[in-house]
Design a protein around this motif. Structure first.
Motif, PDB file in Angstrom:
ATOM      1  N   TRP A   1      35.538  46.393  47.097  1.00 22.98           N
ATOM      2  CA  TRP A   1      35.211  47.616  46.630  1.00 22.98           C
ATOM      3  C   TRP A   1      34.662  48.439  47.677  1.00 22.98           C
ATOM      4  CZ3 TRP A   1      30.325  47.928  48.636  1.00 22.98           C
ATOM      5  CH2 TRP A   1      29.329  46.961  48.601  1.00 22.98           C
TER       6      TRP A   1
ATOM      7  N   GLU B   1      36.981  51.203  48.614  1.00 22.81           N
ATOM      8  CA  GLU B   1      36.918  52.292  47.666  1.00 22.81           C
ATOM      9  C   GLU B   1      36.646  53.596  48.441  1.00 22.81           C
ATOM     10  OE1 GLU B   1      34.390  51.800  44.458  1.00 22.81           O
ATOM     11  OE2 GLU B   1      35.340  49.900  43.414  1.00 22.81           O
TER      12      GLU B   1
ATOM     13  N   TYR C   1      35.174  37.427  46.060  1.00 24.56           N
ATOM     14  CA  TYR C   1      34.334  38.743  45.930  1.00 24.56           C
ATOM     15  C   TYR C   1      32.735  38.434  46.400  1.00 24.56           C
ATOM     16  CZ  TYR C   1      30.923  41.408  42.461  1.00 24.56           C
ATOM     17  OH  TYR C   1      29.885  42.282  42.382  1.00 24.56           O
TER      18      TYR C   1
ATOM     19  N   ASN D   1      27.639  44.388  43.899  1.00 21.00           N
ATOM     20  CA  ASN D   1      28.037  45.613  44.170  1.00 21.00           C
ATOM     21  C   ASN D   1      26.982  46.681  43.784  1.00 21.00           C
ATOM     22  OD1 ASN D   1      28.794  46.929  41.475  1.00 21.00           O
ATOM     23  ND2 ASN D   1      29.542  44.804  41.133  1.00 21.00           N
TER      24      ASN D   1
ATOM     25  N   ASN E   1      27.948  46.472  38.624  1.00 15.97           N
ATOM     26  CA  ASN E   1      28.962  46.600  37.627  1.00 15.97           C
ATOM     27  C   ASN E   1      29.665  45.230  37.536  1.00 15.97           C
ATOM     28  OD1 ASN E   1      31.478  47.251  36.364  1.00 15.97           O
ATOM     29  ND2 ASN E   1      31.767  48.887  37.688  1.00 15.97           N
TER      30      ASN E   1
ATOM     31  N   THR F   1      36.254  44.948  39.773  1.00 17.41           N
ATOM     32  CA  THR F   1      35.148  44.728  40.836  1.00 17.41           C
ATOM     33  C   THR F   1      35.046  43.562  41.189  1.00 17.41           C
ATOM     34  OG1 THR F   1      34.454  47.095  39.987  1.00 17.41           O
ATOM     35  CG2 THR F   1      32.825  45.699  41.468  1.00 17.41           C
TER      36      THR F   1
END
Length: 606
Positions: free
Chosen positions: A278, A281, A494, A498, A502, A507
């Protein structure tokens, strides 16, 4: 006080404690509709009433043997509830889900580092310890008052009260006026997840399941994966029709088809701690402008499904080039049959010696024993890094988890040789996110931009900002000195947060893969990739046309511009199939099972 009345009061206190924890959790974390909120409260009570009914009934029966038995049952019951709820709260603050096998990741860590992280990070560990003992003290105080209160009833009153209690417990336990319990697990998956996530019984179930699964992991065999026998799984996976001996390598063989290739003198394969996709993004381009501009103007980037959800398992899968196999490959390093898919073997065949640069402690969790079993040339840790002088870098040089990444990068550049494959594992982007690196005064951290995005995750975003800027600065500086170097960057998993909190699969299960070669343009060929594609992609860039190799992955980067395909990809508990991300199914289980077989039994299935 009459035993039945005391049992009734104990039951209501049990339900009340469960309800208070559930309300607190839902008010802080539940982000669904009001109807879903009420449903979770109501259905969660059903689970907890059943559990509390069992305890209250046991309390009533064992209390017949005296007050000592009453105290034992009472303390065990409430200690279990408090422990399960508080462990869940801490666990959820870290992983955003119910308790599972990640509970035992602390086994890999140094005790002193864990304690420092617990004290420094806002996981709620210290408050949880205080709440446990204070709440248990208060509950014991109330129970002692109940034990000392005298209430004399005649036989008729006692009998009526007992019947009411018995029917109440029957309703609570069986969810109906029947001697047969009504099952609460015949529910949809969504209902099961929502209710158990918010119920005390669900947290106890998660805790017990984690312990059970951890015990299973100590003695894994092929049956663990529940995909049938080895030959059946292989035939289904590779669509084999005959019943002859199977060589796994025959079915994961690749031939380089592209005409173009490069021959970098050095390859830098950077595995970045908790580096989430993310971050790339578009909405974060203003804050993380360094990595965004680098990707836009120089490098090539593809989102990737991570193949493990923690550092140890991610290193195992990436080093060996196999899917997550559930086993502790660090601990069992001396039982491993190094597969041909492993990084060291792959790049030795292309003329590169592999060195591993780890920012953390020497042989963390048996990591260097593992890399040595695969044939690594040399391992380097924070002691090597911090014993070197770097006049261009400012102190401090390390935090709880290891050397700061700028020192790690500088040491790698200084120490690496021509035709070396340099695997780098960073450590700075890791709790406690104490921002001690700010003392270095390397550059300003834009807290004004950060706080506009999130005050809750201010320190985490500041750490990511420092890391991405440090990373890009190092790449650009090194590329000028060593233009024949190939740079590959990914995350180990990961990063577990976030700013939107989420939970969607894209994500929470993806990391970036970035490739950059100063002398040639690299193109993406996949919409989504995964960790196991990285080695295949590098081979596709470096090897000559016609080169043969084995890999569970497929190339997703090329020196030739091609159509970008939405090929099926498989990661940790997730798959990208038919253009959609979904939870992993039988195909992924077979990949994991045969990965385990390849590592511990070899490539031949009789």
């Amino acid at each position: 006080m009459n035993l039945v009345i005391r049992s009734f009061i104990t039951y209501f206190i049990l339900v009340l404690v469960c309800l208070l924890f559930r309300l607190g959790f839902l008010l802080l974390h539940y982000d669904y509709s009001f109807n879903d909120f009420i449903t979770s409260i109501f259905q969660g009570i059903r689970f907890d009433m059943q559990y509390c009914g069992y305890i209250a009934s046991a309390y009533c029966i064992f209390s017949l043997f005296g007050k000592i038995c009453s105290r034992i049952i009472f303390n065990i019951a409430f200690a279990l509830i408090l422990f399960a709820e508080l462990v869940f709260i801490v666990f959820f603050n870290i992983y955003q889900k119910n308790i599972d096998l990640n509970l035992f990741l602390f086994i890999h860590e140094e005790t002193s580092t864990l304690i420092k992280t617990a004290l420094g990070e806002n996981y709620g560990i210290i408050p949880a310890i205080f709440i446990f003992f204070i709440a248990l003290f208060i509950l014991n105080y109330i129970h002692e008052k109940l034990l000392k209160t005298k209430l004399i009833l005649n036989l008729k009153q006692s009998l009526i009260l007992f019947v009411v209690f018995a029917f109440s417990m029957m309703l609570s336990i069986n969810q109906q006026f029947s001697f047969k319990a009504k099952g609460l697990f015949n529910v949809t998956k969504a209902y099961d997840n929502a209710v158990l996530q918010a119920s005390t019984f669900g947290h106890l179930k998660g805790f017990g399941g984690a312990i059970r699964d951890y015990k299973k992991l100590k003695n894994i065999d092929f049956s663990y994966f529940n995909v049938g026998d080895e030959k059946t799984a292989a035939k289904q996976l590779f669509d084999i029709k005959n019943d002859e001996k199977i060589n796994i390598y025959d079915y994961i063989k690749h031939i380089k088809e592209d005409d173009l290739s490069i021959k970098p003198k050095k390859i830098y394969y950077v595995i970045s701690e908790s580096f989430s996709n993310w971050v790339l993004e578009d909405r974060f381009s203003n804050l993380f402008s360094d990595i965004h501009n680098f990707v836009k103007n120089k490098a090539t980037y593809i989102p990737a499904i991570h193949n493990a959800n923690n550092t140890a398992e991610s290193l195992q899968t990436q080093f060996m080039g196999v899917y997550y196999n559930a086993d502790d490959n660090f601990k069992k390093h001396n039982q491993i049959i190094p597969p041909k898919t492993n990084l060291i073997n792959q790049f030795a065949n292309l003329g590169y010696k592999s060195d591993f640069y780890f920012g953390g402690a020497r042989n963390w969790a048996g990591l260097f024993d593992f890399t040595n079993s695969l044939g690594i040339n040399k391992n380097y840790d924070k002691e090597h890094i911090l014993n070197n002088e770097f006049p261009d870098l400012n102190s401090p040089s390390n935090n709880y988890w290891g050397a700061y990444d700028d020192f790690l990068f500088a040491y790698t550049s200084k120490n690496s040789k021509d035709f070396s494959f340099n695997i780098i594992m960073t450590t700075t982007n890791h709790p406690t996110y104490d921002l001690a690196f700010m003392q270095k005064n390397d550059f300003d951290i834009p807290f004004d931009k950060i706080e506009k995005l999130s005050k809750k995750y201010k320190n985490e975003l500041a750490t990511i900002y420092w890391y991405q800027k440090t990373l890009v600065n190092w790449i650009e500086k090194t590329a000028k000195k060593e233009p024949d170097s190939l740079f590959v960057i990914t995350g180990d998993h990961y990063g577990r947060f976030n700013i939107d909190d989420n939970n969607d699969l894209l994500t929470t299960h993806t990391v970036p893969v970035i490739m950059y070669y100063p002398k040639a343009k690299i193109y993406p060929t996949c919409k989504i990739t995964n960790h196991l594609d990285i080695a295949a992609s590098i081979i596709n860039l470096v090897a000559e046309k016609g080169y043969e190799y084995v890999s569970f992955g497929t190339p997703c980067f090329s020196l030739e511009e091609k159509e970008i395909l939405a090929s099926n990809k498989y990661g940790f508990g997730i798959e990208f199939k038919n253009g959609k991300l979904t939870s992993g199914g039988g195909y992924l289980q077979r990949l994991q099972a045969l990965s385990w077989y390849l590592v511990y039994k070899g490539n031949i299935i009789e």
